[in-house]
Design an enzyme around this catalytic site. Structure first.
Site, PDB file in Angstrom:
ATOM      1  CG  ASN A   1      -1.689   1.222   1.456  1.00  0.00           C
ATOM      2  OD1 ASN A   1      -1.768   2.071   0.572  1.00  0.00           O
ATOM      3  ND2 ASN A   1      -2.307   1.357   2.633  1.00  0.00           N
ATOM      4  CD1 TRP A   2       3.443   0.833  -2.759  1.00  0.00           C
ATOM      5  CD2 TRP A   2       3.581   1.912  -4.720  1.00  0.00           C
ATOM      6  NE1 TRP A   2       4.107   0.024  -3.627  1.00  0.00           N
ATOM      7  CE2 TRP A   2       4.215   0.649  -4.851  1.00  0.00           C
ATOM      8  CE3 TRP A   2       3.546   2.754  -5.837  1.00  0.00           C
ATOM      9  CZ2 TRP A   2       4.801   0.222  -6.045  1.00  0.00           C
ATOM     10  CZ3 TRP A   2       4.129   2.324  -7.027  1.00  0.00           C
ATOM     11  CH2 TRP A   2       4.757   1.078  -7.125  1.00  0.00           C
ATOM     12  CE  LYS A   3      -0.169   3.254   4.757  1.00  0.00           C
ATOM     13  NZ  LYS A   3      -0.096   3.386   6.204  1.00  0.00           N
TER      14      LYS A   3
ATOM     15  CG  HIS B   1      -5.863   1.996   5.228  1.00  0.00           C
ATOM     16  ND1 HIS B   1      -5.421   2.945   6.111  1.00  0.00           N
ATOM     17  CD2 HIS B   1      -4.858   1.085   5.097  1.00  0.00           C
ATOM     18  CE1 HIS B   1      -4.185   2.633   6.494  1.00  0.00           C
ATOM     19  NE2 HIS B   1      -3.821   1.511   5.890  1.00  0.00           N
TER      20      HIS B   1
ATOM     21  CD  GLU C   1      -2.894   5.530   6.800  1.00  0.00           C
ATOM     22  OE1 GLU C   1      -2.893   5.527   5.560  1.00  0.00           O
ATOM     23  OE2 GLU C   1      -1.965   5.029   7.482  1.00  0.00           O
TER      24      GLU C   1
ATOM     25  CD  GLU D   1      -3.604  -2.536   7.281  1.00  0.00           C
ATOM     26  OE1 GLU D   1      -2.500  -2.778   6.812  1.00  0.00           O
ATOM     27  OE2 GLU D   1      -4.243  -1.502   7.029  1.00  0.00           O
TER      28      GLU D   1
ATOM     29  N   GLY E   1       2.378   2.285  10.872  1.00  0.00           N
ATOM     30  CA  GLY E   1       3.324   3.393  10.749  1.00  0.00           C
ATOM     31  C   GLY E   1       4.009   3.760  12.056  1.00  0.00           C
TER      32      GLY E   1
ATOM     33  CB  SER F   1       5.084  -1.778  12.036  1.00  0.00           C
ATOM     34  OG  SER F   1       4.716  -0.438  12.304  1.00  0.00           O
TER      35      SER F   1
ATOM     36  N   GLY G   1       2.807  -1.031   4.302  1.00  0.00           N
ATOM     37  CA  GLY G   1       2.884   0.383   3.938  1.00  0.00           C
ATOM     38  C   GLY G   1       4.326   0.783   3.696  1.00  0.00           C
ATOM     39  N   GLY G   2       4.935   1.403   4.693  1.00  0.00           N
ATOM     40  CA  GLY G   2       6.283   1.959   4.584  1.00  0.00           C
ATOM     41  C   GLY G   2       7.305   1.043   3.915  1.00  0.00           C
TER      42      GLY G   2
HETATM   43  P1  PGA Z   1       2.778   0.358   7.658  1.00  0.00           P
HETATM   44  O1  PGA Z   1       1.309   0.559   7.030  1.00  0.00           O
HETATM   45  O2  PGA Z   1       3.303  -0.922   7.090  1.00  0.00           O
HETATM   46  O3  PGA Z   1       3.549   1.561   7.207  1.00  0.00           O
HETATM   47  O4  PGA Z   1       2.604   0.289   9.142  1.00  0.00           O
HETATM   48  C1  PGA Z   1       0.452  -0.530   6.828  1.00  0.00           C
HETATM   49  C2  PGA Z   1      -0.867  -0.073   6.264  1.00  0.00           C
HETATM   50  O5  PGA Z   1      -1.337   0.990   6.669  1.00  0.00           O
HETATM   51  O6  PGA Z   1      -1.463  -0.739   5.396  1.00  0.00           O
END
Ligand code: PGA
Length: 249
Positions: free
Chosen positions: A9-11, A95, A97, A165, A171, A211, A232-233
């Site tokens: 997930n490149w956000k 998600h 967010e 999640e 994050g 994470s 994500g990251g």
């Molecule tokens: P993260 O994000 O790996 O940066 O914690 C995961 C996500 O939000 O899908």
């Protein structure tokens, strides 16, 4: 055997040039594995560019959101048909967010999931409790509500992937232990069993997210209940995401 998915997930990261570079880099260094899918979810603007790069390869494309209508006067929104037209097969829905910053409710998420399935996209449906909810002992109550409301009035024929999640792990560098994640996955699978029956519960892919990194992927994937990850990251870098895809369990 359940489908294993390693999704990135490149956000809100990567310009088109950067997105293309990352997708090309992955194609160069990663060899496809049996029964392990790789799904990339770039921002909307880079979907078509990444789609062209990965066309005909083992890598699949996903979006990070959609709006549930097919078309119409919805300024700024993107429909499932549009996503399909650029080659998406998956779409992340609900998600945390989006729940937090864009006030997405269980009801809205349910409409989005229904629309995605109707149009032939596979939703990666995200659920997870906040730290406060976990500390109050409410993690299961919250996740159960999210799962039941999100999947309301959807029949078992539709393909859905669930991503657990925990919000406190996203994050933050703080990963759920493989045991904590596994416990919640088991719990989610039991709810799916109640909604859609045991066969579907055993079939459904449940990802862990929060994470995930090269350092913890192997121990997460060694849990039977964890069928892949939403990253994500650590999905923003070729070598780190390649290592995650090449997990050893
Ligand atoms: P993260 O994000 O790996 O940066 O914690 C995961 C996500 O939000 O899908």
């Amino acid at each position: 055997m359940r489908k294993i998915i390693i999704a990135g997930n490149w956000k809100m990261h990567k310009t088109n040039e950067e997105a293309e570079k990352l997708a090309r880099g992955l194609l160069e260094v990663v060899k496809p594995r049996d029964n392990v899918k790789m799904v990339l979810c770039p921002p909307f603007t880079a979907l078509e560019r990444v789609s062209k790069v990965i066309e005909g390869s083992f890598i699949e494309l996903g979006a990070q959101n959609l709006f549930y209508e097919k078309e119409g006067a919805y300024t700024g929104e993107i429909s499932p048909l549009m996503l399909k037209s650029v080659g998406c097969r998956y779409v992340i829905i609900g998600h945390s967010e989006r729940r937090k910053y864009f006030k997405e409710t269980d009801e809205l998420i349910n409409r989005k999931i229904r629309s995605a399935i109707q149009e032939g996209l596979i939703p990666i449906f995200c659920v997870g409790e906040t730290l406060e909810e976990r500390e109050r002992g409410k993690a299961q109550v919250v996740v159960e509500r999210q799962v039941r409301e999100g999947l309301k009035d959807i029949d078992r024929e539709g393909e859905v992937v669930i991503a657990y999640e925990p919000v406190w792990a996203i994050g933050t560098g703080r990963t759920a232990t493989p045991e904590t994640a596994s416990q919640m996955h088991k719990f989610i699978r039991a709810i799916i069993g109640e909604i859609w029956g045991e066969v579907k519960a055993q079939e459904i892919t449940i990802l862990y997210g929060g994470s995930v990194k090269p350092e913890n992927i192997d121990s997460l994937m060694s849990q039977d209940e964890i069928d892949g990850v939403l990253v994500g990251g650590a999905s923003l870098d070729v070598n780190s995401f390649a290592r995650i895809y090449n997990f050893q369990a």
